[in-house]
Design a protein around this motif. Sequence first.
Motif, mmCIF file in Angstrom:
data_model
loop_
_atom_site.group_PDB
_atom_site.id
_atom_site.type_symbol
_atom_site.label_atom_id
_atom_site.label_comp_id
_atom_site.label_asym_id
_atom_site.label_seq_id
_atom_site.Cartn_x
_atom_site.Cartn_y
_atom_site.Cartn_z
ATOM 1 N N ASP A 63 0.961 -0.735 -0.097
ATOM 2 C CA ASP A 63 -0.046 0.293 0.198
ATOM 3 C C ASP A 63 1.015 0.945 -0.385
ATOM 4 N N LYS A 131 -0.273 -8.313 -3.754
ATOM 5 C CA LYS A 131 -1.425 -7.266 -3.976
ATOM 6 C C LYS A 131 -0.684 -6.465 -5.730
ATOM 7 N N GLU A 132 0.545 -6.536 -5.247
ATOM 8 C CA GLU A 132 1.506 -6.403 -6.158
ATOM 9 C C GLU A 132 2.515 -7.386 -7.207
#
Length: 320
Positions: A63, A131-132
């Motif tokens: 994030d 997520k990435e």
Amino acid sequence: MDPKLLATLASIVTQTLVYSTPLILTALGGVFSERGGIVNVGLEGIMVMGAFSSIVFNLTFADVLGAWTPWVACLVGAGVGMVFSLLHAVATVNLRADHIISGTVVNLMAPALAVFLIKVIYGKGQTEMIKESFGYFSFPILKDIPILGELFFRKTSLPAYVAIVIAVLAWFIVYKTKFGLRLRAVGENPQAADTLGINVYLMRYSGVLLSGVLGGMGGAVFAQTISGRFAITTIAGQGFIAMAAMIFGKWNPLGAMGAALFFGFAQNLSIAGSDIPFIANIPKVYLESLPYVLTIIVLVIFLGKASGPKAGGQNYIKSK
């Protein structure tokens, strides 16, 4: 060229690069270690720790760092791999332990330690999906070249091209620099190198630590491009396949890269095989086992014939 055929070939090339990248990096690490005379069968364990640390970092900072997360996580994996390889360096260089036994201990310890830490951090035996991830990359201008652009530069793996550049740099370092000459001298005849004023222990430490950096990066790339999370089965024999690539490539960085591409293509067949006419009818389980069968075959055929560093696996005592 038929658009469907071109798309199939482009997919095969891209996925081959994806699967080859961790093998290229880890095999290069093995080259540096063994060129200095330290046999490093602990590449598997180093990859495990690189994968573990990169996934934990990715989940924690995605994030904050956004698209840069997997690249920074690779550096974290490289650092953790280097620290973990220090165990092998101390055992083999200072404590003069058997290289195979020390590397085996690293391989046994890494998965158990990583899974224990995962359970402590997340309360279960595996992580969530990251997520990435690295995803796919298209090179500006180059992607517009007819046929070649579609095959090699459109929606391809950027880490693969980074690994290829690192392989070329590794070749230059090993064969064209003073450091590489000294490293090879230590791997061939440490006594003679010592009489010339070369610090044998320092060079051997350097080779093992470089193998830790590159092996950790290899594990990080694998976890963030192929598996997408960390579990005990994330790195399943990849380190040993990388060792086979190093031997197949005759301890030459460019040879190791070529062998890694070959093994990456073999791994890709289990996915892309259904789109290839001559392979589509082969049961998938055979294709999935192909990389490991090829690894055994390569080791059986080439290990006896390949001439590695003459002092490989031999402990050096300065007083002698």
